[in-house]
Write a protein that holds these residues in place. Structure first.
Motif, short mmCIF file in Angstrom:
data_model
loop_
_atom_site.label_atom_id
_atom_site.label_comp_id
_atom_site.label_asym_id
_atom_site.label_seq_id
_atom_site.Cartn_x
_atom_site.Cartn_y
_atom_site.Cartn_z
N HIS A 7 0.84 -1.20 0.00
CA HIS A 7 0.00 0.00 0.00
C HIS A 7 0.88 1.25 0.00
O HIS A 7 1.96 1.25 0.58
CB HIS A 7 -0.89 0.02 1.24
CG HIS A 7 -1.43 -1.32 1.59
ND1 HIS A 7 -2.52 -1.87 0.95
CD2 HIS A 7 -1.03 -2.24 2.49
CE1 HIS A 7 -2.76 -3.06 1.45
NE2 HIS A 7 -1.87 -3.32 2.39
N PHE A 8 0.40 2.30 -0.64
CA PHE A 8 1.08 3.59 -0.57
C PHE A 8 0.06 4.70 -0.76
O PHE A 8 -1.05 4.47 -1.21
CB PHE A 8 2.22 3.69 -1.59
CG PHE A 8 1.78 3.74 -3.03
CD1 PHE A 8 1.63 4.96 -3.67
CD2 PHE A 8 1.55 2.58 -3.74
CE1 PHE A 8 1.25 5.02 -5.00
CE2 PHE A 8 1.16 2.62 -5.07
CZ PHE A 8 1.02 3.84 -5.70
N GLN A 9 0.48 5.90 -0.39
CA GLN A 9 -0.33 7.10 -0.57
C GLN A 9 0.47 8.08 -1.41
O GLN A 9 1.66 8.27 -1.18
CB GLN A 9 -0.68 7.71 0.78
CG GLN A 9 -1.60 6.83 1.60
CD GLN A 9 -1.75 7.35 3.01
OE1 GLN A 9 -0.85 7.17 3.82
NE2 GLN A 9 -2.88 8.00 3.29
N ASN A 11 -0.32 11.50 -1.88
CA ASN A 11 -0.37 12.91 -1.47
C ASN A 11 -0.42 13.07 0.04
O ASN A 11 -1.25 13.80 0.56
CB ASN A 11 -1.56 13.60 -2.13
CG ASN A 11 -1.48 13.52 -3.64
OD1 ASN A 11 -0.46 13.84 -4.21
ND2 ASN A 11 -2.54 13.06 -4.27
N GLY A 12 0.42 12.38 0.75
CA GLY A 12 0.48 12.56 2.20
C GLY A 12 -0.41 11.61 2.95
O GLY A 12 -1.18 10.82 2.39
N SER A 13 -0.35 11.70 4.26
CA SER A 13 -0.99 10.73 5.14
C SER A 13 -2.52 10.83 5.16
O SER A 13 -3.17 9.94 5.68
CB SER A 13 -0.45 10.88 6.55
OG SER A 13 -0.74 12.17 7.05
N HIS A 14 -3.09 11.88 4.62
CA HIS A 14 -4.55 12.02 4.62
C HIS A 14 -5.17 11.72 3.25
O HIS A 14 -6.37 11.90 3.07
CB HIS A 14 -4.97 13.41 5.09
CG HIS A 14 -4.54 13.69 6.50
ND1 HIS A 14 -5.05 13.02 7.58
CD2 HIS A 14 -3.62 14.54 6.98
CE1 HIS A 14 -4.49 13.46 8.69
NE2 HIS A 14 -3.60 14.37 8.35
N SER A 15 -4.36 11.25 2.32
CA SER A 15 -4.89 10.95 0.98
C SER A 15 -5.27 9.48 0.88
O SER A 15 -4.99 8.68 1.77
CB SER A 15 -3.85 11.30 -0.09
OG SER A 15 -2.71 10.47 0.03
N GLN A 16 -5.89 9.13 -0.22
CA GLN A 16 -6.35 7.76 -0.41
C GLN A 16 -5.17 6.79 -0.52
O GLN A 16 -4.08 7.18 -0.90
CB GLN A 16 -7.21 7.65 -1.65
CG GLN A 16 -6.45 7.80 -2.95
CD GLN A 16 -7.37 7.71 -4.15
OE1 GLN A 16 -8.58 7.72 -4.03
NE2 GLN A 16 -6.81 7.62 -5.33
N PHE A 17 -5.44 5.54 -0.20
CA PHE A 17 -4.44 4.49 -0.34
C PHE A 17 -4.54 3.84 -1.71
O PHE A 17 -5.64 3.67 -2.25
CB PHE A 17 -4.64 3.40 0.73
CG PHE A 17 -3.99 3.71 2.03
CD1 PHE A 17 -2.67 3.34 2.26
CD2 PHE A 17 -4.69 4.37 3.02
CE1 PHE A 17 -2.07 3.62 3.47
CE2 PHE A 17 -4.10 4.65 4.24
CZ PHE A 17 -2.78 4.28 4.46
#
Length: 78
Positions: A7-9, A11-17
């Protein structure tokens, strides 16, 4: 959980996975064919997604370097 699913995001920690799993033996395949061919990535995904996957698949930029085409480079909105 599914085995080998990562898994990765973007656009930062509040973006979708985003979730991905590489095909079996993809690294061995790339190692064998890269001396014989100039490899490119071409995707209908966004530029940021294409480059993120390329970094995961090819962290040392041995196979693709900057030969990555996304929908921004390949397709016109008009």
């Amino acid at each position: 959980m599914l085995q080998d699913v990562f898994h990765f995001q973007l656009n930062g920690s509040h973006s979708q996975f985003y979730h991905y799993r590489f095909r079996p033996y993809i690294r061995e395949f790339l190692e064998n064919v890269h001396p014989l061919y100039e490899l490119h990535i071409c995707t209908f995904g966004t530029r940021s997604y294409a480059h993120a996957i390329a970094r995961l698949l090819d962290p040392q930029s041995r196979y693709f370097d900057q030969r990555i085409l996304s929908r921004e480079e390949c397709f016109s909105a008009h």
